[in-house]
Write a protein that holds these residues in place. Structure first.
Motif, PDB file in Angstrom:
ATOM      1  N   MET A 184      12.688  67.212  22.655  1.00 23.55           N
ATOM      2  CA  MET A 184      14.084  67.229  22.337  1.00 23.55           C
ATOM      3  C   MET A 184      14.757  66.212  21.792  1.00 23.55           C
ATOM      4  O   MET A 184      14.486  64.905  22.223  1.00 23.55           O
ATOM      5  N   SER A 185      15.458  66.307  20.601  1.00 21.94           N
ATOM      6  CA  SER A 185      16.285  64.997  19.824  1.00 21.94           C
ATOM      7  C   SER A 185      17.034  64.662  20.933  1.00 21.94           C
ATOM      8  O   SER A 185      17.590  65.207  21.922  1.00 21.94           O
ATOM      9  N   ASP A 186      17.787  63.465  20.904  1.00 21.45           N
ATOM     10  CA  ASP A 186      18.843  62.892  21.698  1.00 21.45           C
ATOM     11  C   ASP A 186      19.996  63.680  22.005  1.00 21.45           C
ATOM     12  O   ASP A 186      20.501  63.944  22.851  1.00 21.45           O
ATOM     13  N   ARG A 187      20.396  64.159  20.822  1.00 23.43           N
ATOM     14  CA  ARG A 187      21.485  65.065  21.055  1.00 23.43           C
ATOM     15  C   ARG A 187      21.309  66.342  21.565  1.00 23.43           C
ATOM     16  O   ARG A 187      22.033  66.963  22.348  1.00 23.43           O
ATOM     17  N   ARG A 188      20.394  66.892  21.368  1.00 24.59           N
ATOM     18  CA  ARG A 188      19.880  68.347  22.183  1.00 24.59           C
ATOM     19  C   ARG A 188      19.389  67.896  23.544  1.00 24.59           C
ATOM     20  O   ARG A 188      20.101  68.731  24.263  1.00 24.59           O
ATOM     21  N   THR A 189      19.003  66.801  23.802  1.00 25.15           N
ATOM     22  CA  THR A 189      18.708  66.162  25.237  1.00 25.15           C
ATOM     23  C   THR A 189      20.243  66.451  25.845  1.00 25.15           C
ATOM     24  O   THR A 189      20.446  66.718  27.016  1.00 25.15           O
ATOM     25  N   GLU A 190      20.979  65.741  25.313  1.00 22.57           N
ATOM     26  CA  GLU A 190      22.455  65.423  25.740  1.00 22.57           C
ATOM     27  C   GLU A 190      23.113  66.755  25.983  1.00 22.57           C
ATOM     28  O   GLU A 190      23.705  67.070  27.174  1.00 22.57           O
ATOM     29  N   LEU A 191      22.899  67.769  25.079  1.00 20.82           N
ATOM     30  CA  LEU A 191      23.603  69.108  25.278  1.00 20.82           C
ATOM     31  C   LEU A 191      23.002  69.988  26.387  1.00 20.82           C
ATOM     32  O   LEU A 191      23.629  70.579  26.914  1.00 20.82           O
ATOM     33  N   ALA A 192      21.531  69.733  26.273  1.00 24.21           N
ATOM     34  CA  ALA A 192      20.968  70.456  27.326  1.00 24.21           C
ATOM     35  C   ALA A 192      21.208  69.862  28.905  1.00 24.21           C
ATOM     36  O   ALA A 192      21.654  70.797  29.937  1.00 24.21           O
ATOM     37  N   ASP A 193      21.560  68.625  28.925  1.00 25.69           N
ATOM     38  CA  ASP A 193      22.017  67.956  30.064  1.00 25.69           C
ATOM     39  C   ASP A 193      23.396  68.580  30.577  1.00 25.69           C
ATOM     40  O   ASP A 193      23.668  68.591  31.598  1.00 25.69           O
ATOM     41  N   ALA A 194      24.089  68.635  29.663  1.00 24.51           N
ATOM     42  CA  ALA A 194      25.523  69.065  29.746  1.00 24.51           C
ATOM     43  C   ALA A 194      25.490  70.586  30.034  1.00 24.51           C
ATOM     44  O   ALA A 194      26.168  70.874  31.010  1.00 24.51           O
ATOM     45  N   ALA A 195      24.619  71.181  29.433  1.00 24.23           N
ATOM     46  CA  ALA A 195      24.374  72.656  29.858  1.00 24.23           C
ATOM     47  C   ALA A 195      24.310  72.752  31.342  1.00 24.23           C
ATOM     48  O   ALA A 195      24.539  73.618  32.236  1.00 24.23           O
ATOM     49  N   LEU A 196      23.100  71.982  31.922  1.00 17.82           N
ATOM     50  CA  LEU A 196      22.934  71.899  33.181  1.00 17.82           C
ATOM     51  C   LEU A 196      23.890  71.677  34.213  1.00 17.82           C
ATOM     52  O   LEU A 196      24.094  72.145  35.115  1.00 17.82           O
ATOM     53  N   ALA A 197      24.842  70.632  33.632  1.00 16.90           N
ATOM     54  CA  ALA A 197      25.863  70.499  34.484  1.00 16.90           C
ATOM     55  C   ALA A 197      26.868  71.648  34.680  1.00 16.90           C
ATOM     56  O   ALA A 197      27.453  71.791  35.592  1.00 16.90           O
ATOM     57  N   VAL A 198      27.188  72.139  33.463  1.00 22.10           N
ATOM     58  CA  VAL A 198      27.876  73.448  33.405  1.00 22.10           C
ATOM     59  C   VAL A 198      27.448  74.383  34.471  1.00 22.10           C
ATOM     60  O   VAL A 198      28.144  74.998  35.110  1.00 22.10           O
ATOM     61  N   VAL A 199      26.016  74.837  34.313  1.00 24.70           N
ATOM     62  CA  VAL A 199      25.585  75.627  35.301  1.00 24.70           C
ATOM     63  C   VAL A 199      25.670  75.491  36.760  1.00 24.70           C
ATOM     64  O   VAL A 199      26.036  75.928  37.727  1.00 24.70           O
ATOM     65  N   ALA A 200      25.346  73.936  36.956  1.00 29.82           N
ATOM     66  CA  ALA A 200      25.372  73.652  38.318  1.00 29.82           C
ATOM     67  C   ALA A 200      26.883  73.773  39.100  1.00 29.82           C
ATOM     68  O   ALA A 200      27.161  74.112  40.174  1.00 29.82           O
ATOM     69  N   ALA A 201      27.876  73.489  38.175  1.00 32.19           N
ATOM     70  CA  ALA A 201      29.266  73.618  38.566  1.00 32.19           C
ATOM     71  C   ALA A 201      29.843  75.121  38.593  1.00 32.19           C
ATOM     72  O   ALA A 201      30.734  75.353  39.320  1.00 32.19           O
ATOM     73  N   LYS A 202      29.258  75.808  37.556  1.00 30.11           N
ATOM     74  CA  LYS A 202      30.106  77.071  37.506  1.00 30.11           C
ATOM     75  C   LYS A 202      29.313  78.234  37.429  1.00 30.11           C
ATOM     76  O   LYS A 202      29.642  79.453  37.134  1.00 30.11           O
ATOM     77  N   GLY A 203      27.768  78.146  37.678  1.00 31.30           N
ATOM     78  CA  GLY A 203      26.977  78.981  37.345  1.00 31.30           C
ATOM     79  C   GLY A 203      26.795  79.674  36.149  1.00 31.30           C
ATOM     80  O   GLY A 203      27.339  79.087  35.086  1.00 31.30           O
ATOM     81  N   LEU A 204      25.660  80.445  36.050  1.00 30.88           N
ATOM     82  CA  LEU A 204      25.059  80.734  34.642  1.00 30.88           C
ATOM     83  C   LEU A 204      26.524  81.737  33.812  1.00 30.88           C
ATOM     84  O   LEU A 204      26.513  81.723  32.591  1.00 30.88           O
ATOM     85  N   LYS A 205      27.435  82.227  34.467  1.00 33.52           N
ATOM     86  CA  LYS A 205      28.762  82.995  34.108  1.00 33.52           C
ATOM     87  C   LYS A 205      29.584  81.864  33.147  1.00 33.52           C
ATOM     88  O   LYS A 205      30.046  82.251  32.170  1.00 33.52           O
ATOM     89  N   GLY A 206      29.355  80.758  33.674  1.00 34.84           N
ATOM     90  CA  GLY A 206      30.078  79.594  33.149  1.00 34.84           C
ATOM     91  C   GLY A 206      29.547  79.072  31.874  1.00 34.84           C
ATOM     92  O   GLY A 206      30.109  78.312  31.141  1.00 34.84           O
ATOM     93  N   LEU A 207      28.433  79.375  31.647  1.00 35.31           N
ATOM     94  CA  LEU A 207      27.618  78.676  30.592  1.00 35.31           C
ATOM     95  C   LEU A 207      28.143  79.395  29.315  1.00 35.31           C
ATOM     96  O   LEU A 207      27.586  80.280  28.969  1.00 35.31           O
ATOM     97  N   THR A 208      28.678  78.745  28.412  1.00 37.57           N
ATOM     98  CA  THR A 208      29.205  79.080  27.035  1.00 37.57           C
ATOM     99  C   THR A 208      28.867  77.564  26.253  1.00 37.57           C
ATOM    100  O   THR A 208      28.828  76.741  26.746  1.00 37.57           O
ATOM    101  N   HIS A 209      28.869  78.018  24.878  1.00 38.13           N
ATOM    102  CA  HIS A 209      28.931  76.847  24.066  1.00 38.13           C
ATOM    103  C   HIS A 209      30.144  75.999  24.274  1.00 38.13           C
ATOM    104  O   HIS A 209      29.982  74.703  24.197  1.00 38.13           O
TER     105      HIS A 209
END
Length: 179
Positions: free
Chosen positions: A1-26
């Motif tokens: 993954m490019s650096d920005r893609r990696t950064e966004l994927a890590d942010a997505a993981l943080a969102v899922v960890a905190a809010k579950g999959l229902k909280g995962l939005t762009h």
């Protein structure tokens, strides 16, 4: 993954960890990553692409964590492997608990999405066990994986906050490998 893609994927993981999959939005990922609204959707056009990138990132981070625990490389004994795995398991329930929470959220909600990565992990582990001369490598790899998932789940829930000794975890892994 490019650096920005990696950064966004890590942010997505943080969102899922905190809010579950229902909280995962762009938008939630944009906010978590601190980027302009619309950035995530420019990289991941739909939710399925975003989920796939986050799941791939879980696998990448798991691999990095195991490498960090391994030090010099592939273990050369059951004792060394058991210590490496114990360190990784405790890290997944400690410093990397958010990664584990996200993994469980994906596994429970979309098991088909994580199945391929789980199979890759089991196959790699089976190869390591075979290289160590451990008989019935596949079933032992599965047993250790099951133990690790169960231990991580309990350390994040029912046993949260309890101290767990690394040598105790390593001894449990060793028993599964040497039975």
């Amino acid at each position: 993954m490019s650096d920005r893609r990696t950064e966004l994927a890590d942010a997505a993981l943080a969102v899922v960890a905190a809010k579950g999959l229902k909280g995962l939005t762009h938008r939630a990922v944009d906010a978590q990553a601190g980027v302009a609204i619309g950035t995530t959707s420019n990289y991941f056009r739909n939710r399925a692409a975003l989920v796939a990138a986050a799941v791939d990132r879980v696998e990448e981070r798991d691999t990095l964590l195991l490498q960090q625990q391994g030090g010099a490389g592939i273990p050369t004994s059951v004792a060394e492997l058991s210590e490496q795995l114990a360190g990784a398991l405790l890290a997944l329930a400690g410093d990397h608990a958010d990664l584990t929470r996200a993994r469980f959220a994906f596994a429970l909600d979309q098991p088909e999405v994580v199945a391929a990565g789980h199979e890759r992990m089991l196959s790699a582990f089976e190869q390591i066990l075979e290289s160590l001369g451990i008989p019935d490598a596949r079933s032992r790899a599965e047993a250790v994986s099951d133990y690790g998932d169960g231990l991580a789940m309990h350390l994040l829930t029912a046993r949260r906050g309890q101290a767990v000794d690394r040598s105790t975890v390593a001894a449990s892994v060793r028993r599964l490998l040497e039975r």
